[in-house]
Scaffold this motif. Structure first.
Motif, PDB file in Angstrom:
ATOM      1  N   GLU A   1       6.551   2.817  -9.909  1.00  0.00           N
ATOM      2  CA  GLU A   1       7.471   1.836  -9.178  1.00  0.00           C
ATOM      3  C   GLU A   1       6.800   1.761  -7.825  1.00  0.00           C
ATOM      4  O   GLU A   1       6.355   2.721  -7.117  1.00  0.00           O
ATOM      5  CB  GLU A   1       8.799   2.577  -8.834  1.00  0.00           C
ATOM      6  N   LYS A   2       6.462   0.447  -7.330  1.00  0.00           N
ATOM      7  CA  LYS A   2       5.696   0.317  -6.079  1.00  0.00           C
ATOM      8  C   LYS A   2       6.447   0.669  -4.921  1.00  0.00           C
ATOM      9  O   LYS A   2       7.517   0.381  -4.801  1.00  0.00           O
ATOM     10  CB  LYS A   2       5.088  -1.180  -6.073  1.00  0.00           C
ATOM     11  N   THR A   3       5.590   1.245  -3.955  1.00  0.00           N
ATOM     12  CA  THR A   3       6.263   1.543  -2.781  1.00  0.00           C
ATOM     13  C   THR A   3       6.377   0.507  -1.654  1.00  0.00           C
ATOM     14  O   THR A   3       5.468  -0.435  -1.676  1.00  0.00           O
ATOM     15  CB  THR A   3       5.320   2.817  -1.959  1.00  0.00           C
ATOM     16  N   PRO A   4       7.585   0.019  -1.225  1.00  0.00           N
ATOM     17  CA  PRO A   4       7.819  -0.959  -0.341  1.00  0.00           C
ATOM     18  C   PRO A   4       7.103  -0.680   1.170  1.00  0.00           C
ATOM     19  O   PRO A   4       7.310   0.543   1.707  1.00  0.00           O
ATOM     20  CB  PRO A   4       9.453  -1.109   0.014  1.00  0.00           C
ATOM     21  N   LEU A   5       6.415  -1.676   1.458  1.00  0.00           N
ATOM     22  CA  LEU A   5       5.627  -1.462   2.776  1.00  0.00           C
ATOM     23  C   LEU A   5       5.506  -2.739   3.692  1.00  0.00           C
ATOM     24  O   LEU A   5       5.516  -3.913   2.945  1.00  0.00           O
ATOM     25  CB  LEU A   5       3.936  -1.028   2.571  1.00  0.00           C
TER      26      LEU A   5
END
Length: 392
Positions: A48-52
């Motif tokens: 799951e991609k980290t929100p940035l």
């Protein structure tokens, strides 16, 4: 020449020993620093991609902002937004970002009206960008920074693995004009030659604070604990003052090498270099005490050896200790500068004219110190410095 002190040692030999010591200091510190000053490691296989939130303060950046944003849009490995704050630009910066936002929903423009009294323009822009960020992990980058697709994923992974509150990255510094070649590479010289990074990583003392204002990654919780940019609102040198603010609240900071992951060309003329470095000087090398210390360290290590040569007997090197020691000091300085230049892709000109660059840097620091003393600090982007009439 036979200038003798008490005993057998002559004055030129004594001075030469001092020069060797001051030339050896940055070279020896760099050995340990280059071991630990590495780029962020490759992250694990993506899940799951980290929100940035990528936050870009911009004032009069029509020549840079599109390339910056497009490099961000190529990012892989994180779920990101790119928020640009137009800081009351007098050019087409806002229009360019508006067009980019129409092309890609991940781009968002925030319009600023300039800083309130007492605030530096960049610090206020970064403060408002943090408020506008949708995600609790955010990274400020300057508008003249270009990133590779994996840059942010590596930074996010590095921060997470090490549990850092503030992670800064130093991009490759692109140089073009002669003044850029002389002065910009000295950023690495000062960082790696005089700050013991292994000790800095073990300590949270503000004296060991180091960062690069071109790239800062943090969490909202840590940012609020640090006091936000409000505690450094009149600062002109966030590369120093923001890490100090974090460390003063017991938070952890570090800086990593982004040479292969990002690039930046800060200035494009001799005048811009002089003004840009001058505006930061009184919070960096040109503090009332620091300007004397740095003059001793830099002049002693890189200029004094050249001054020793005519004091000895250069035509009789085999029998003259002062000349031999001066040559050792000069060679040590050039070896140090060569290693730094190769490692961080700096120009050969910066190495060959190293002593000239050091002399120019010291002249710049003393000029900035004097201007600050008489109440005329250097402004930037068409605004006078804080304390000289208006916020900058």
């Amino acid at each position: 020449m036979t200038w003798h002190l008490k005993g057998d040692m002559s004055l030129p030999v004594l001075v030469a020993y001092v020069a060797v010591g001051l030339a050896s200091l940055p070279a020896l510190l760099a050995v340990g620093n280059l071991i630990v000053f590495r780029r962020p490691r490759q992250g694990r296989a993506p899940g799951e991609k980290t929100p940035l939130s990528v936050l870009v303060p911009a004032r009069n950046e029509e020549g840079s902002i599109e390339a910056c944003v497009r490099s961000v849009l190529a990012t892989e490995g994180v779920d990101f937004e790119c928020v640009v704050l137009d800081d009351a630009s007098e050019d087409d910066t806002a229009e360019i970002v508006t067009r980019l936002a129409a092309e890609d929903r991940r781009v968002r423009l925030v319009r600023g009206s300039g800083p309130p009294p007492g605030w530096n323009g960049k610090q206020y822009a970064c403060f408002k960008l943090a408020e506008a960020a949708e995600h609790d992990l955010f990274c400020w980058i300057d508008a003249d920074v270009r990133v590779t697709p994996d840059c942010f994923a590596r930074l996010v992974g590095e921060r997470g693995r090490r549990g850092l509150d503030l992670l800064s990255g130093l991009p490759r510094q692109i140089t073009g004009t002669w003044m850029e070649h002389l002065l910009i590479p000295l950023i690495h010289v000062v960082l790696l030659g005089y700050l013991p990074l292994p000790a800095a990583r073990l300590s949270k003392r503000t004296a060991f604070a180091a960062g690069c204002g071109q790239c800062f990654l943090t969490t909202r919780a840590a940012y609020e604990t640090s006091g936000t940019h409000e505690v450094i609102k009149n600062s002109r040198h966030d590369g120093v003052t923001l890490p100090r603010a974090y460390r003063s609240r017991g938070l952890s900071t570090d800086i990593v090498d982004l040479t292969s992951l990002a690039s930046c060309r800060m200035y494009r003329s001799a005048a811009e270099v002089w003004a840009g470095l001058g505006k930061n000087a009184t919070e960096g090398l040109a503090t009332p005490v620091g300007v004397w210390v740095w003059t001793l360290l830099l002049a002693g290590g890189f200029l004094l050896p050249w001054a020793v040569l005519p004091l000895g007997e250069p035509l009789d090197v085999a029998h003259d200790d002062a000349t031999k020691l001066a040559i050792v000091a000069i060679a040590t300085g050039y070896l140090f500068r060569t290693v730094i230049a190769v490692r961080f892709k700096q120009s050969a000109i910066s190495v060959l004219l190293g002593p000239v660059g050091i002399a120019a840097l010291l002249a710049l620091q003393w000029q900035a110190w004097r201007r600050d003393r008489v109440g005329k600090p250097v402004g930037w982007k068409g605004r006078p410095a804080v304390g000289a009439g208006e916020a900058v």
